[in-house]
Design a protein around this motif. Structure first.
Motif, PDB file in Angstrom:
ATOM      1  N   LEU A 125       0.835  -1.198   0.000  1.00  7.35           N
ATOM      2  CA  LEU A 125       0.000   0.000   0.000  1.00  7.35           C
ATOM      3  C   LEU A 125       0.871   1.250   0.000  1.00  7.35           C
ATOM      4  O   LEU A 125       0.607   2.198  -0.742  1.00  7.35           O
ATOM      5  CB  LEU A 125      -0.939   0.011   1.212  1.00  7.35           C
ATOM      6  N   VAL A 126       1.905   1.257   0.815  1.00  6.45           N
ATOM      7  CA  VAL A 126       2.805   2.408   0.874  1.00  6.45           C
ATOM      8  C   VAL A 126       3.415   2.664  -0.499  1.00  6.45           C
ATOM      9  O   VAL A 126       3.482   3.803  -0.957  1.00  6.45           O
ATOM     10  CB  VAL A 126       3.902   2.202   1.950  1.00  6.45           C
ATOM     11  N   GLN A 127       3.830   1.613  -1.189  1.00  6.43           N
ATOM     12  CA  GLN A 127       4.421   1.768  -2.518  1.00  6.43           C
ATOM     13  C   GLN A 127       3.406   2.354  -3.497  1.00  6.43           C
ATOM     14  O   GLN A 127       3.723   3.244  -4.287  1.00  6.43           O
ATOM     15  CB  GLN A 127       4.940   0.422  -3.041  1.00  6.43           C
ATOM     16  N   GLN A 128       2.151   1.881  -3.433  1.00  4.84           N
ATOM     17  CA  GLN A 128       1.105   2.407  -4.321  1.00  4.84           C
ATOM     18  C   GLN A 128       0.878   3.895  -4.063  1.00  4.84           C
ATOM     19  O   GLN A 128       0.765   4.685  -4.997  1.00  4.84           O
ATOM     20  CB  GLN A 128      -0.195   1.643  -4.101  1.00  4.84           C
ATOM     21  N   LEU A 129       0.841   4.290  -2.794  1.00  3.75           N
ATOM     22  CA  LEU A 129       0.610   5.696  -2.459  1.00  3.75           C
ATOM     23  C   LEU A 129       1.801   6.558  -2.843  1.00  3.75           C
ATOM     24  O   LEU A 129       1.637   7.683  -3.327  1.00  3.75           O
ATOM     25  CB  LEU A 129       0.282   5.841  -0.978  1.00  3.75           C
ATOM     26  N   GLU A 130       3.018   6.045  -2.651  1.00  4.76           N
ATOM     27  CA  GLU A 130       4.208   6.797  -3.059  1.00  4.76           C
ATOM     28  C   GLU A 130       4.226   7.001  -4.567  1.00  4.76           C
ATOM     29  O   GLU A 130       4.567   8.088  -5.049  1.00  4.76           O
ATOM     30  CB  GLU A 130       5.481   6.073  -2.606  1.00  4.76           C
ATOM     31  N   ASP A 131       3.843   5.968  -5.313  1.00  5.52           N
ATOM     32  CA  ASP A 131       3.785   6.093  -6.779  1.00  5.52           C
ATOM     33  C   ASP A 131       2.771   7.160  -7.185  1.00  5.52           C
ATOM     34  O   ASP A 131       3.019   7.951  -8.097  1.00  5.52           O
ATOM     35  CB  ASP A 131       3.424   4.754  -7.423  1.00  5.52           C
ATOM     36  N   ALA A 132       1.625   7.177  -6.511  1.00  2.79           N
ATOM     37  CA  ALA A 132       0.604   8.182  -6.818  1.00  2.79           C
ATOM     38  C   ALA A 132       1.137   9.588  -6.567  1.00  2.79           C
ATOM     39  O   ALA A 132       0.935  10.498  -7.383  1.00  2.79           O
ATOM     40  CB  ALA A 132      -0.647   7.939  -5.982  1.00  2.79           C
ATOM     41  N   LEU A 133       1.832   9.775  -5.450  1.00  2.04           N
ATOM     42  CA  LEU A 133       2.380  11.097  -5.142  1.00  2.04           C
ATOM     43  C   LEU A 133       3.457  11.500  -6.151  1.00  2.04           C
ATOM     44  O   LEU A 133       3.527  12.661  -6.555  1.00  2.04           O
ATOM     45  CB  LEU A 133       2.948  11.129  -3.720  1.00  2.04           C
ATOM     46  N   GLU A 134       4.292  10.551  -6.559  1.00  4.45           N
ATOM     47  CA  GLU A 134       5.327  10.855  -7.546  1.00  4.45           C
ATOM     48  C   GLU A 134       4.721  11.304  -8.864  1.00  4.45           C
ATOM     49  O   GLU A 134       5.321  12.088  -9.600  1.00  4.45           O
ATOM     50  CB  GLU A 134       6.229   9.644  -7.757  1.00  4.45           C
TER      51      GLU A 134
END
Length: 170
Positions: A125-134
């Motif tokens: 989940l953290v990776q998905q959210l970080e990708d969205a922010l990037e």
């Protein structure tokens, strides 16, 4: 703008700030308090939008993991110390200071090992959210019931149909 101090149970990812504003409006229309909504974005337009800011430090699993580890570790250290006192091993005598040291040492070891687990929790989940922010998307965190979720998603059908919305549970 307020800062959320609640645990979030759901998130929306909006592809642009206007969609984020529409999502927040739909959430508020369900009588969800602004304290149960938080947003995060790297989109340059985000700063001019009047959206509630998220305080993500409250969502971390690390403090909970450290508490559990310290509790379990100190309990096992105390038990080991008491067992050594009750049933001494040949040539080893254990007193109160040794019991205290074992309790503290195992609490530290338990906190460390549980903390390592807590840090890695929800990494997908953290990776998905970080990708969205990037990708300069806006993330809206909220604390809603399943019934509220269904009503909100129905209101947001046009945004979802345009591919400007993702929803998930935390």
């Amino acid at each position: 703008m307020s800062t959320s101090k609640h645990d979030f149970n759901s998130y929306f990812i909006a592809s642009n700030v206007q969609s984020a504003v529409d999502i927040v409006d739909a959430i508020k229309a369900e009588s969800v308090s602004e304290n149960d909504i938080g947003t995060v974005s790297r989109d340059p337009q985000f700063k001019v939008a009047e959206l509630p800011q998220a305080d993500l430090s409250d969502k971390s699993k690390l403090p909970e993991a450290l508490k559990r580890g310290a509790l379990l570790g100190s309990g096992s250290g105390l038990l080991a110390g008491l067992l050594l006192t009750s049933f001494p091993v040949a040539g080893v005598t254990v007193g109160g200071a040794a019991i205290l040291a074992m309790t503290a040492g195992d609490a530290a070891l338990g906190s460390w090992s549980a903390g390592m687990i807590g840090v890695s929790e929800n990494s997908e989940l953290v990776q998905q959210l970080e990708d969205a922010l990037e990708n300069e998307k806006t993330i809206i965190f909220t604390n809603i019931s399943d019934a509220e979720k269904e009503r909100i998603l129905m209101k947001l059908q046009p945004i979802a149909a345009a591919g400007e919305l993702e929803f998930g549970k935390i």
